[in-house]
Write an enzyme that holds these catalytic residues in place. Structure first.
Site, PDB file in Angstrom:
ATOM      1  N   HIS A  62       0.841  -1.202   0.000  1.00  0.00           N
ATOM      2  CA  HIS A  62       0.000   0.000   0.000  1.00  0.00           C
ATOM      3  C   HIS A  62       0.873   1.248   0.000  1.00  0.00           C
ATOM      4  CE1 HIS A  62      -4.160   1.638   1.189  1.00  0.00           C
ATOM      5  NE2 HIS A  62      -3.435   2.625   0.682  1.00  0.00           N
ATOM      6  N   ARG A  66       2.538   8.987  -6.279  1.00  0.00           N
ATOM      7  CA  ARG A  66       2.164  10.309  -6.829  1.00  0.00           C
ATOM      8  C   ARG A  66       2.614  10.523  -8.268  1.00  0.00           C
ATOM      9  NH1 ARG A  66      -1.353  10.634  -2.804  1.00  0.00           N
ATOM     10  NH2 ARG A  66      -0.507  11.350  -0.813  1.00  0.00           N
ATOM     11  N   ASN A  96      -4.469   6.252  -7.577  1.00  0.00           N
ATOM     12  CA  ASN A  96      -5.099   7.576  -7.519  1.00  0.00           C
ATOM     13  C   ASN A  96      -4.102   8.669  -7.897  1.00  0.00           C
ATOM     14  OD1 ASN A  96      -3.678   7.124  -5.100  1.00  0.00           O
ATOM     15  ND2 ASN A  96      -5.000   8.494  -3.930  1.00  0.00           N
ATOM     16  N   ASP A 153      -8.461   3.033  -4.176  1.00  0.00           N
ATOM     17  CA  ASP A 153      -7.950   3.566  -2.917  1.00  0.00           C
ATOM     18  C   ASP A 153      -7.804   5.083  -2.960  1.00  0.00           C
ATOM     19  OD1 ASP A 153      -6.795   3.059  -0.206  1.00  0.00           O
ATOM     20  OD2 ASP A 153      -5.179   4.203  -1.125  1.00  0.00           O
ATOM     21  N   HIS A 233      -5.767  -0.543   5.362  1.00  0.00           N
ATOM     22  CA  HIS A 233      -5.509   0.330   6.519  1.00  0.00           C
ATOM     23  C   HIS A 233      -6.594   0.283   7.605  1.00  0.00           C
ATOM     24  CE1 HIS A 233      -8.056   2.770   3.969  1.00  0.00           C
ATOM     25  NE2 HIS A 233      -7.069   3.210   3.217  1.00  0.00           N
ATOM     26  N   ASN A 279      -5.991   9.212   6.663  1.00  0.00           N
ATOM     27  CA  ASN A 279      -7.322   8.642   6.486  1.00  0.00           C
ATOM     28  C   ASN A 279      -7.220   7.145   6.234  1.00  0.00           C
ATOM     29  OD1 ASN A 279     -10.109   8.544   6.233  1.00  0.00           O
ATOM     30  ND2 ASN A 279     -10.052   8.915   4.027  1.00  0.00           N
ATOM     31  N   ASP A 306       0.771   2.592   3.746  1.00  0.00           N
ATOM     32  CA  ASP A 306      -0.067   3.640   3.158  1.00  0.00           C
ATOM     33  C   ASP A 306       0.775   4.908   2.982  1.00  0.00           C
ATOM     34  OD1 ASP A 306      -2.190   4.994   2.065  1.00  0.00           O
ATOM     35  OD2 ASP A 306      -3.362   5.124   3.921  1.00  0.00           O
TER      36      ASP A 306
END
Length: 425
Positions: A62, A66, A96, A153, A233, A279, A306
């Site tokens: 995870h 970017r 993402n 995600d 997570h 989050n 994460d």
């Protein structure tokens, strides 16, 4: 180019996949572990392993790199450097990005550029186009292009029909679904866990139910699809109770937590430092206790970071900062300090959580030191103590909640594909 041969001498080899925890020599050639030959090749590099533990390279399933679109925060190269410095030799990047990884062209571009990096970068594909939840992505096309998993995600898949179909399709394709579980209606507007600290700070909170309500729904969908589900997570005791019950019922449900949920609670935000905002948010003391209990009883299968880099300016305003913390360079040491040095787990248990189990969930060749396996290994000094100094980390961003803490255990050398890709100087 892969080293022809490399030998690590007098090292403690911890390999739960083969039931090994013994001191001896670890040999590799042509990028794979191999039996020690009677005579070493002339070009063999010898590394002294005295006082160190050789662990299978970590598999962080995870990670946010970017790239493309937000490379001021991180990119493939800086992310790979951070991974290597933390003993991570395989990682799963989340989709993402900008553009999102919802098509074969974007996926292919990432994977081609990733081939040049010092660690193995696997890429997840989106479940829905643009992660908007409005149109399903073409999962078979993404799988054919090399997607290692599927997830939206950063956001949950709110459309139950799309999630059910994704679980069914991914199962047929032999790819895991990695689910971000969050009820957006319950979480709307919140920036930390709803409780006494959020009330004292005067900020809108997120009820713990925002996570476990959606976890329960996704488990129900996995049962309906008769397909595996991996929950990202996990941070609340309620979510873990639901996952524990699903496992007891025989469902193929796995889950992960992050080192920050093992270490911290909502009280870490009392100083209004956005480097402690992520989050799902840091929970209550009961939630932290639940996370640790779930690690000990096997409910939690994986520790993943994460890893979510943000530029310092973006994290400057507590109320407006984006969620996320970095973690690849500290994950092994932080987990070792909290779980192994404290006597809660054995080192072999930690290897299962951070290497063997994530490799098996992803279906990738990693997580073992056995002959014939890829020569990915981390040399770890279990006695070393070091202070986390953000400016000395190897990625682009500095948003670590572990800043200033002294951790036990340090990565000394990371080897990927039989090549040394990181050495602690």
């Amino acid at each position: 180019m892969e080293n022809m041969s490399l030998l690590i001498t007098n090292v403690r080899m911890v390999d739960p996949a083969s039931g090994r925890d013994e001191t001896g020599s670890l040999y590799m050639e042509k990028g794979k572990f191999a039996p020690l030959p009677e005579k070493l090749p002339a070009d063999c590099r010898v590394v002294a392993g005295d006082g160190l533990a050789a662990l299978p390279g970590l598999v962080d399933m995870h990670v946010h790199l970017r790239d493309p679109g937000q490379t001021h925060k991180e990119d493939l190269h800086t992310g790979a450097r951070a991974a290597a410095a933390g003993g991570v030799t395989s990682l799963l990047a989340m989709p993402n990005t900008s553009p999102a990884v919802d098509n074969p062209q974007t996926l292919t571009d990432i994977l081609q550029r990733a081939e040049k990096e010092p660690v193995r970068i696997y890429q997840a594909g989106c479940i829905t186009a643009g992660l908007k939840g409005e149109t399903p992505a073409d999962l078979p096309a993404l799988a054919a292009a090399g997607a290692a998993a599927f997830t939206d995600d950063g956001r949950p898949v709110c459309n139950s029909r799309y999630m059910l179909e994704a679980l069914q399709t991914a199962h047929k394709l032999g790819r895991p679904v990695v689910s971000h579980c969050e009820d957006l209606y319950l979480a709307a507007g919140g920036i930390m866990t709803e409780g006494p600290v959020s009330a004292a700070l005067g900020v809108k909170g997120i009820p713990a139910a925002a996570e476990y309500v959606d976890v329960a729904q996704k488990i129900a969908l996995a049962a309906a699809a008769d397909a595996p589900l991996h929950v990202c997570h996990v941070s609340t005791a309620g979510s873990l109770a639901a996952i524990r019950a699903a496992k007891r019922a025989g469902l193929n449900v796995t889950c992960e937590t992050g080192p920050h949920y093992i270490w911290f609670t909502e009280e870490a935000l009392e100083g209004r430092d956005a480097d402690f905002r992520m989050n799902p948010p840091l929970g209550s003391r009961a939630d932290r206790k639940g996370v640790i209990a779930a690690l000990l009883d096997g409910t939690i299968d994986v520790i993943a970071t994460d890893h979510a880099p943000h530029a310092p300016a973006e994290k400057a305003d507590f109320d407006k900062a984006p969620n996320g913390v970095i973690g690849m360079e500290t994950s092994l040491s932080a987990s070792y300090t909290a779980l192994v040095a404290s006597g809660l787990l054995e080192l072999s248990d930690l290897v299962r959580l951070m290497s063997l189990h994530p490799a098996r969930i992803l279906g990738i060749p990693a997580g073992t030191l056995a002959a014939g396996a890829p020569a990915d290994v981390v040399l770890f000094d279990t006695a070393a103590r070091w202070k986390v100094e953000p400016d000395k980390l190897h990625g682009k961003s500095r948003n670590t909640p572990f800043k200033g803490l002294e951790l036990i255990g340090r990565v000394k050398t990371t080897i990927c594909r039989g090549e040394i890709v990181y050495e602690d100087k």
